[in-house]
Design a protein around this motif. Structure first.
Motif, PDB file in Angstrom:
ATOM      1  N   GLY A  57       0.761  -1.242   0.000  1.00 50.06           N
ATOM      2  CA  GLY A  57       0.000   0.000   0.000  1.00 50.06           C
ATOM      3  C   GLY A  57       0.790   1.289   0.000  1.00 50.06           C
ATOM      4  N   GLY A  58       2.087   1.250   0.176  1.00 49.48           N
ATOM      5  CA  GLY A  58       2.866   2.478   0.203  1.00 49.48           C
ATOM      6  C   GLY A  58       3.786   2.604  -0.987  1.00 49.48           C
ATOM      7  N   THR A  59       4.341   3.793  -1.175  1.00 45.65           N
ATOM      8  CA  THR A  59       5.308   4.006  -2.235  1.00 45.65           C
ATOM      9  C   THR A  59       6.686   3.585  -1.767  1.00 45.65           C
ATOM     10  OG1 THR A  59       5.880   6.258  -1.548  1.00 45.65           O
ATOM     11  CG2 THR A  59       3.965   5.999  -3.006  1.00 45.65           C
ATOM     12  N   ASP A  60       7.583   3.415  -2.694  1.00 44.35           N
ATOM     13  CA  ASP A  60       8.956   3.051  -2.354  1.00 44.35           C
ATOM     14  C   ASP A  60       9.594   4.131  -1.494  1.00 44.35           C
ATOM     15  OD1 ASP A  60      11.363   1.282  -2.753  1.00 44.35           O
ATOM     16  OD2 ASP A  60      12.132   3.140  -3.654  1.00 44.35           O
ATOM     17  N   VAL A  61       9.290   5.383  -1.817  1.00 40.18           N
ATOM     18  CA  VAL A  61       9.848   6.495  -1.045  1.00 40.18           C
ATOM     19  C   VAL A  61       9.372   6.437   0.399  1.00 40.18           C
ATOM     20  CG1 VAL A  61       9.865   9.007  -0.765  1.00 40.18           C
ATOM     21  CG2 VAL A  61      10.156   8.002  -3.041  1.00 40.18           C
ATOM     22  N   GLN A  62       8.087   6.169   0.613  1.00 44.97           N
ATOM     23  CA  GLN A  62       7.548   6.074   1.968  1.00 44.97           C
ATOM     24  C   GLN A  62       8.184   4.925   2.740  1.00 44.97           C
ATOM     25  OE1 GLN A  62       3.441   5.694   0.780  1.00 44.97           O
ATOM     26  NE2 GLN A  62       2.944   7.788   1.427  1.00 44.97           N
ATOM     27  N   LYS A  63       8.312   3.793   2.107  1.00 43.87           N
ATOM     28  CA  LYS A  63       8.881   2.618   2.771  1.00 43.87           C
ATOM     29  C   LYS A  63      10.330   2.862   3.166  1.00 43.87           C
ATOM     30  CE  LYS A  63       5.882  -0.513   0.139  1.00 43.87           C
ATOM     31  NZ  LYS A  63       5.835  -1.569  -0.894  1.00 43.87           N
ATOM     32  N   ARG A  64      11.090   3.443   2.255  1.00 48.37           N
ATOM     33  CA  ARG A  64      12.504   3.701   2.550  1.00 48.37           C
ATOM     34  C   ARG A  64      12.653   4.733   3.663  1.00 48.37           C
ATOM     35  NH1 ARG A  64      16.203   1.780  -1.052  1.00 48.37           N
ATOM     36  NH2 ARG A  64      17.662   3.435  -0.510  1.00 48.37           N
ATOM     37  N   SER A  65      11.756   5.703   3.704  1.00 46.76           N
ATOM     38  CA  SER A  65      11.805   6.719   4.751  1.00 46.76           C
ATOM     39  C   SER A  65      11.523   6.105   6.118  1.00 46.76           C
ATOM     40  CB  SER A  65      10.790   7.824   4.446  1.00 46.76           C
ATOM     41  OG  SER A  65      10.798   8.805   5.468  1.00 46.76           O
ATOM     42  N   ILE A  66      10.531   5.233   6.192  1.00 51.44           N
ATOM     43  CA  ILE A  66      10.204   4.575   7.467  1.00 51.44           C
ATOM     44  C   ILE A  66      11.361   3.702   7.915  1.00 51.44           C
ATOM     45  CG2 ILE A  66       8.667   2.895   8.564  1.00 51.44           C
ATOM     46  CD1 ILE A  66       6.466   3.955   6.623  1.00 51.44           C
ATOM     47  N   ARG A  67      11.940   2.961   6.982  1.00 53.38           N
ATOM     48  CA  ARG A  67      13.089   2.126   7.341  1.00 53.38           C
ATOM     49  C   ARG A  67      14.249   2.986   7.823  1.00 53.38           C
ATOM     50  NH1 ARG A  67      16.479  -1.683   3.193  1.00 53.38           N
ATOM     51  NH2 ARG A  67      16.939   0.383   2.347  1.00 53.38           N
ATOM     52  N   ALA A  68      14.474   4.114   7.183  1.00 54.07           N
ATOM     53  CA  ALA A  68      15.564   5.008   7.593  1.00 54.07           C
ATOM     54  C   ALA A  68      15.339   5.539   9.006  1.00 54.07           C
ATOM     55  CB  ALA A  68      15.688   6.160   6.597  1.00 54.07           C
ATOM     56  N   GLU A  69      14.100   5.905   9.325  1.00 48.81           N
ATOM     57  CA  GLU A  69      13.802   6.366  10.680  1.00 48.81           C
ATOM     58  C   GLU A  69      14.093   5.268  11.703  1.00 48.81           C
ATOM     59  OE1 GLU A  69      10.175   8.514  11.562  1.00 48.81           O
ATOM     60  OE2 GLU A  69       9.819   8.785   9.419  1.00 48.81           O
ATOM     61  N   ALA A  70      13.709   4.048  11.370  1.00 54.90           N
ATOM     62  CA  ALA A  70      13.938   2.935  12.293  1.00 54.90           C
ATOM     63  C   ALA A  70      15.433   2.668  12.470  1.00 54.90           C
ATOM     64  CB  ALA A  70      13.220   1.686  11.791  1.00 54.90           C
ATOM     65  N   ARG A  71      16.185   2.745  11.387  1.00 52.46           N
ATOM     66  CA  ARG A  71      17.634   2.502  11.490  1.00 52.46           C
ATOM     67  C   ARG A  71      18.316   3.584  12.317  1.00 52.46           C
ATOM     68  NH1 ARG A  71      20.635   0.641   6.050  1.00 52.46           N
ATOM     69  NH2 ARG A  71      22.208   0.161   7.657  1.00 52.46           N
ATOM     70  N   ALA A  72      17.937   4.829  12.104  1.00 52.07           N
ATOM     71  CA  ALA A  72      18.540   5.918  12.871  1.00 52.07           C
ATOM     72  C   ALA A  72      18.149   5.821  14.342  1.00 52.07           C
ATOM     73  CB  ALA A  72      18.122   7.265  12.288  1.00 52.07           C
ATOM     74  N   THR A  73      16.920   5.397  14.618  1.00 50.17           N
ATOM     75  CA  THR A  73      16.486   5.213  16.003  1.00 50.17           C
ATOM     76  C   THR A  73      17.230   4.052  16.645  1.00 50.17           C
ATOM     77  OG1 THR A  73      14.296   6.063  15.416  1.00 50.17           O
ATOM     78  CG2 THR A  73      14.491   4.859  17.494  1.00 50.17           C
ATOM     79  N   ARG A  74      17.460   2.988  15.885  1.00 52.12           N
ATOM     80  CA  ARG A  74      18.259   1.872  16.392  1.00 52.12           C
ATOM     81  C   ARG A  74      19.677   2.332  16.722  1.00 52.12           C
ATOM     82  NH1 ARG A  74      18.798  -3.452  12.714  1.00 52.12           N
ATOM     83  NH2 ARG A  74      20.058  -2.043  11.419  1.00 52.12           N
ATOM     84  N   ALA A  75      20.227   3.200  15.903  1.00 47.64           N
ATOM     85  CA  ALA A  75      21.569   3.729  16.164  1.00 47.64           C
ATOM     86  C   ALA A  75      21.590   4.518  17.467  1.00 47.64           C
ATOM     87  CB  ALA A  75      22.018   4.609  14.995  1.00 47.64           C
ATOM     88  N   TRP A  76      20.556   5.333  17.685  1.00 51.44           N
ATOM     89  CA  TRP A  76      20.477   6.084  18.941  1.00 51.44           C
ATOM     90  C   TRP A  76      20.433   5.115  20.123  1.00 51.44           C
ATOM     91  CZ3 TRP A  76      17.054   6.147  23.002  1.00 51.44           C
ATOM     92  CH2 TRP A  76      17.208   7.193  23.930  1.00 51.44           C
ATOM     93  N   SER A  77      19.615   4.065  20.026  1.00 53.19           N
ATOM     94  CA  SER A  77      19.504   3.091  21.109  1.00 53.19           C
ATOM     95  C   SER A  77      20.837   2.401  21.377  1.00 53.19           C
ATOM     96  CB  SER A  77      18.438   2.040  20.762  1.00 53.19           C
ATOM     97  OG  SER A  77      17.160   2.619  20.645  1.00 53.19           O
ATOM     98  N   ASN A  78      21.512   1.996  20.328  1.00 49.59           N
ATOM     99  CA  ASN A  78      22.793   1.305  20.495  1.00 49.59           C
ATOM    100  C   ASN A  78      23.860   2.223  21.084  1.00 49.59           C
ATOM    101  OD1 ASN A  78      22.233  -1.362  19.679  1.00 49.59           O
ATOM    102  ND2 ASN A  78      22.303  -0.778  17.520  1.00 49.59           N
ATOM    103  N   PHE A  79      23.773   3.509  20.798  1.00 48.50           N
ATOM    104  CA  PHE A  79      24.723   4.453  21.378  1.00 48.50           C
ATOM    105  C   PHE A  79      24.525   4.549  22.888  1.00 48.50           C
ATOM    106  CE2 PHE A  79      26.094   8.975  22.182  1.00 48.50           C
ATOM    107  CZ  PHE A  79      27.446   8.749  22.008  1.00 48.50           C
TER     108      PHE A  79
END
Length: 491
Positions: free
Chosen positions: A129-151
């Motif tokens: 149901g989403g565009t490629d741009v939307q999906k990649r943006s959500i994944r990017a937010e999750a990866r950056a949040t994971r980086a914050w958690s790991n820090f």
């Protein structure tokens, strides 16, 4: 764990964090929805677990270990055995026979978040149901949040970063799978974790929104600022400065703004009146949802014990920390020399009563200080002074904001002044623990020691000194080790 809990996909608004779409329950029974659409994964990124710490979690453990504070016996000791152990930097904080066999709250919260983040990262590109741009943006937010958690995790459970030893120092497990039955994890090294954090942030940046839907979620300037902070903590100043500059450039003028305490605490100011119990009644420290100064909004309870495991009962500024403030520094209005019962502190010591809720994501004030420190370490003294004075001009009268002349022309003195400014801005909020760790391996601060003082009712004191050889690192708690057999623990 694989079920998508409706409570975790409530739509966040700037005014209330609990606004939910009731029609969702009318279609799918509570607890039975499995994330499948791009919209589902987008809503998962609104989970309160990603921005609010439960109970007394967040950085409350870091607060108690910072050397910017002391404690008043009688008010402090009876509250929690864990508070006492953290304050004394004891070897073991969480014993197996403690009530409920509790884990550290931040560790427990971040490990729960890891599952949700990995689920989003691993699955969202295949959602419907989403565009490629939307999906990649959500994944990017999750990866950056994971980086914050790991820090956060690497700064609690591994040695401070040193390039010479990071390749052999034990790190924290890098977790990327969503298998909740997994029990075998490898700690790896500090270098491997930092490389993983940097990879997550670097690869997320191109797909992150410059302006987030709400500042509880990752944005490009937030990730750039975080990456700059990480490089700074690693001593990679030439890598840090471009990222910090990029964060400021992408923030523009429409995002986070510094409060001017000269106005908000002046006559008729927005933070007034000043309560005798809670300090400035309308300041961000007493407003749970105030995001004004937040580049990345994350908040935790940081006030008196209320049954949530921790609190700040009995905690006061050390006399050395209090002496860092000038008489006109308006941040002093966040402190009182009165005890919680209204009586005067016998020693004139100050407790922080104007910050019930602390921000620990990325604040604009910290971004200024990170860039100031980075510039100073690269010998751009005028640039460093400009940044630190920008913050100071918002915290005290303009006449008192300039960096002292005796400091302005000396690189080392200026770096130390900026570190002290970090204390003035964030005292008793947990930031100092992170700084203590990195300064312990910084040649400019060779010989630095860290102590805590307990002030007793009879006027005597008891002092505790941090063993830097091993107590700059927390032991992994009993329950964590029990479910990860064979994993080496910290000393």
């Amino acid at each position: 764990m694989k079920k998508l809990l409706y409570l975790l996909i409530c739509v966040i608004t700037p005014v209330a964090f609990t606004a939910c779409n009731k029609s969702f329950l009318e279609v799918v029974p509570l607890g039975s929805q499995v994330a499948s659409s791009t919209s589902d994964y987008d809503k998962l990124m609104n989970s309160p677990d990603f921005y609010q710490a439960r109970g007394g979690g967040g950085w409350q453990e870091e607060v108690l270990m910072g050397d910017d504070l002391a404690a008043e016996d009688g008010l402090f000791s009876p509250v929690s055995q864990h508070m006492t152990r953290l304050f004394q930097w004891q070897d073991v904080i969480y014993y197996p026979n403690d009530a409920y066999q509790r884990q550290p709250l931040l560790l427990s919260s971040l490990m729960t978040n890891q599952y949700q983040l990995n689920k989003i990262i691993n699955e969202v590109l295949n959602s419907s149901g989403g565009t490629d741009v939307q999906k990649r943006s959500i994944r990017a937010e999750a990866r950056a949040t994971r980086a914050w958690s790991n820090f956060q995790l690497i700064n609690l459970y591994a040695n401070p970063y040193q390039a010479a030893t990071a390749g052999t120092d034990l790190g924290f497990p890098i977790i990327t799978q969503t298998d909740i039955t997994a029990t075998v994890f490898k700690r790896g090294t500090v270098q491997e974790m930092y490389d993983f954090i940097i990879k997550d942030l670097t690869e997320a940046l191109p797909d992150l929104p410059v302006v987030p839907s709400i500042r509880t979620r990752m944005s490009k300037p937030a990730a750039e600022g975080l990456l700059g902070k990480i490089y700074l903590f690693m001593g990679r100043y030439n890598d840090a400065l471009p990222m910090l500059n990029a964060a400021f450039n992408d923030l523009g003028t429409a995002s986070a703004q510094l409060y001017d305490y000269n106005q908000t605490m002046g006559t008729g100011g927005a933070f007034l009146p000043i309560s005798t119990n809670y300090g400035p009644t309308k300041g961000p420290g007493n407003s749970y949802i105030d995001m004004t100064e937040s580049v990345l909004f994350k908040v935790y309870y940081n006030a008196g014990f209320n049954g949530n495991f921790y609190g700040n009962n009995g905690l006061v500024l050390t006399p050395e920390t209090a002496a860092l403030y000038g008489a006109s520094d308006l941040r002093l209005l966040l402190y009182t020399n009165k005890n919680p019962d209204g009586s005067l502190n016998a020693g004139g010591r100050l407790r922080k009563y104007g910050v019930q809720y602390s921000r620990y994501g990325l604040e604009l004030s910290e971004l200024y200080l990170l860039r100031a420190e980075c510039k100073a370490r690269l010998n751009d003294l005028p640039g460093a002074i400009a940044d630190v004075e920008t913050l100071r001009a918002h915290r005290m009268p303009a006449a008192d904001a300039p960096v002292p002349a005796t400091v302005a022309g000396d690189q080392v003195a200026l770096i130390k002044f900026i570190i002290e400014e970090r204390i003035r801005e964030f005292a008793m909020e947990g930031y100092r623990w992170f700084d203590m760790r990195r300064l312990s391996v910084d040649p400019l601060f060779a010989g630095i020691t860290f102590t805590h003082t307990l002030y007793k009712k009879d006027g005597s004191t008891m002092s505790y000194t941090l063993r830097q050889s091993d107590r700059l690192v927390l032991q992994l708690p009993y329950l964590f080790m029990q479910y990860n057999p064979g994993m080496p623990n910290n000393p």
